[in-house]
Write an enzyme that holds these catalytic residues in place. Structure first.
Site, mmCIF file in Angstrom:
data_model
loop_
_atom_site.group_PDB
_atom_site.id
_atom_site.type_symbol
_atom_site.label_atom_id
_atom_site.label_comp_id
_atom_site.label_asym_id
_atom_site.label_seq_id
_atom_site.Cartn_x
_atom_site.Cartn_y
_atom_site.Cartn_z
ATOM 1 N N ARG A 1 11.704 -9.862 -19.435
ATOM 2 C CA ARG A 1 11.132 -9.559 -18.128
ATOM 3 C C ARG A 1 9.712 -10.132 -18.038
ATOM 4 N NH1 ARG A 1 15.580 -8.973 -17.148
ATOM 5 N NH2 ARG A 1 16.746 -7.116 -16.446
ATOM 6 N N ARG B 1 -6.725 -14.150 3.834
ATOM 7 C CA ARG B 1 -6.077 -14.048 2.524
ATOM 8 C C ARG B 1 -5.399 -15.379 2.244
ATOM 9 N NH1 ARG B 1 -8.376 -10.177 -0.411
ATOM 10 N NH2 ARG B 1 -8.217 -8.080 0.518
ATOM 11 N N ALA C 1 -10.754 -2.361 0.958
ATOM 12 C CA ALA C 1 -10.086 -2.195 -0.332
ATOM 13 C C ALA C 1 -10.760 -3.058 -1.382
ATOM 14 C CB ALA C 1 -8.602 -2.571 -0.209
ATOM 15 N N LEU D 1 -10.712 -4.017 -6.051
ATOM 16 C CA LEU D 1 -10.144 -3.875 -7.379
ATOM 17 C C LEU D 1 -10.818 -2.763 -8.186
ATOM 18 C CD1 LEU D 1 -9.962 -7.647 -8.403
ATOM 19 C CD2 LEU D 1 -8.074 -6.208 -7.608
ATOM 20 N N GLU E 1 -16.448 0.195 -2.292
ATOM 21 C CA GLU E 1 -15.835 -0.800 -1.416
ATOM 22 C C GLU E 1 -16.104 -0.497 0.051
ATOM 23 O OE1 GLU E 1 -14.581 -3.575 -2.206
ATOM 24 O OE2 GLU E 1 -14.403 -3.340 -4.366
ATOM 25 N N GLU F 1 -17.956 -3.364 2.153
ATOM 26 C CA GLU F 1 -17.191 -4.128 3.144
ATOM 27 C C GLU F 1 -17.511 -3.754 4.584
ATOM 28 O OE1 GLU F 1 -12.996 -4.231 2.315
ATOM 29 O OE2 GLU F 1 -13.311 -5.629 0.655
ATOM 30 N N PRO G 1 7.177 -2.880 -8.141
ATOM 31 C CA PRO G 1 7.417 -2.464 -9.527
ATOM 32 C C PRO G 1 8.337 -3.379 -10.320
ATOM 33 C CG PRO G 1 8.527 -0.995 -7.970
ATOM 34 C CD PRO G 1 7.615 -1.861 -7.172
ATOM 35 N N GLY G 2 9.070 -4.267 -9.638
ATOM 36 C CA GLY G 2 9.936 -5.180 -10.361
ATOM 37 C C GLY G 2 9.189 -6.247 -11.141
ATOM 38 N N GLU H 1 1.025 -3.596 -9.452
ATOM 39 C CA GLU H 1 -0.322 -3.204 -9.038
ATOM 40 C C GLU H 1 -0.289 -1.778 -8.490
ATOM 41 O OE1 GLU H 1 -3.770 -4.465 -5.775
ATOM 42 O OE2 GLU H 1 -1.746 -5.278 -5.646
ATOM 43 N N GLU I 1 -15.418 -12.206 2.506
ATOM 44 C CA GLU I 1 -16.029 -11.013 3.101
ATOM 45 C C GLU I 1 -17.023 -11.365 4.201
ATOM 46 O OE1 GLU I 1 -17.790 -8.766 -0.014
ATOM 47 O OE2 GLU I 1 -15.907 -7.877 -0.673
#
Length: 225
Positions: A51, A81, A93, A95, A110, A114, A132-133, A137, A162
């Site tokens: 995997r 993005r 948002a 990290l 954040e 922002e 999840p596959g 994150e 930003e």
């Protein structure tokens, strides 16, 4: 088979955060923010499989909410993005990339960086595992209320994407309508808006403390260590 599966309740919907044994692991790609890891996993009855997964530090998102003349308004931002090649509507948002920083403090950082806001009330709205596959994150979505502006002298100097952020206050009802109409595609934003809408309908009784346990995050960190 599925039609004869047992019937359960909310109490049965408990996820089991436990990794199956990894027999071998390699890193075919190392990036700036995330790596790609290849594991040989022993699934027991399922056999041994290979995997690929993307390691990621995790993230937080903030639904900032204010009430103006009896109308609840959420703050959205439009940001470029590059991976999507688009300007998309999102919640503020970022990290979880500061060692030892509690998630709610990362969310507060954040929010200030922002959109120049500080919140007096923090609650957990929802937790999301992006994909999840392959891309596990973990994102915690916070509800921030009792808002005030960051002093001008303390405002964050924005750069790169930003620098062109477009903030917009929208009624929570209108934002949910836009989400259901397919005008918003960011998963954390969808999770935040829909969770807030449902929680408000239940008198905010579903809100969790700002420092509530986060099993998915703990499991992710253990799995990637």
């Amino acid at each position: 088979m599925s039609l004869t599966a047992p019937t359960g309740t909310a109490a049965d919907l408990v996820e089991v955060w436990h990794s199956e044994p990894v027999l071998a692991s390699s890193t075919p790609f190392e990036g700036i923010i995330f790596d790609v890891r290849r594991d040989r996993v022993d699934l027991g009855e399922g056999g041994i499989v290979t995997r690929d997964l993307v390691t990621h530090p995790g993230a937080v998102a903030v639904l900032a909410l204010r009430t103006v003349e009896g109308v609840d308004q959420a703050l959205l931002i439009r940001q470029y993005r590059h991976a999507c090649g688009a300007q998309v509507w999102e919640l503020p948002a970022g990290l979880l990339d500061v060692d030892g920083e509690p998630p709610w403090e990362a969310a507060a950082r954040e929010l200030a960086e922002e959109v120049d806001l500080v919140a007096g009330q923090w609650h957990v709205l929802a937790d999301d595992v992006t994909s999840p596959g392959a891309f596990p994150e973990t994102v915690r979505v916070f509800l921030a209320r009792d808002l005030r502006d960051v002093p001008v002298a303390d405002a964050h100097q924005r750069t790169a994407e930003e620098l062109t952020l477009r903030p917009l206050w929208v009624s929570l009802d209108d934002a949910v309508d836009a989400a259901l109409a397919g005008q918003i595609s960011n998963s954390a934003t969808l999770v935040g808006l829909l969770s807030a809408h449902l929680s408000r309908a239940r008198g905010w009784a579903t809100l969790r403390p700002h420092d509530a346990p986060w099993p998915a995050r703990d499991a992710q960190r253990a799995h990637q260590s």
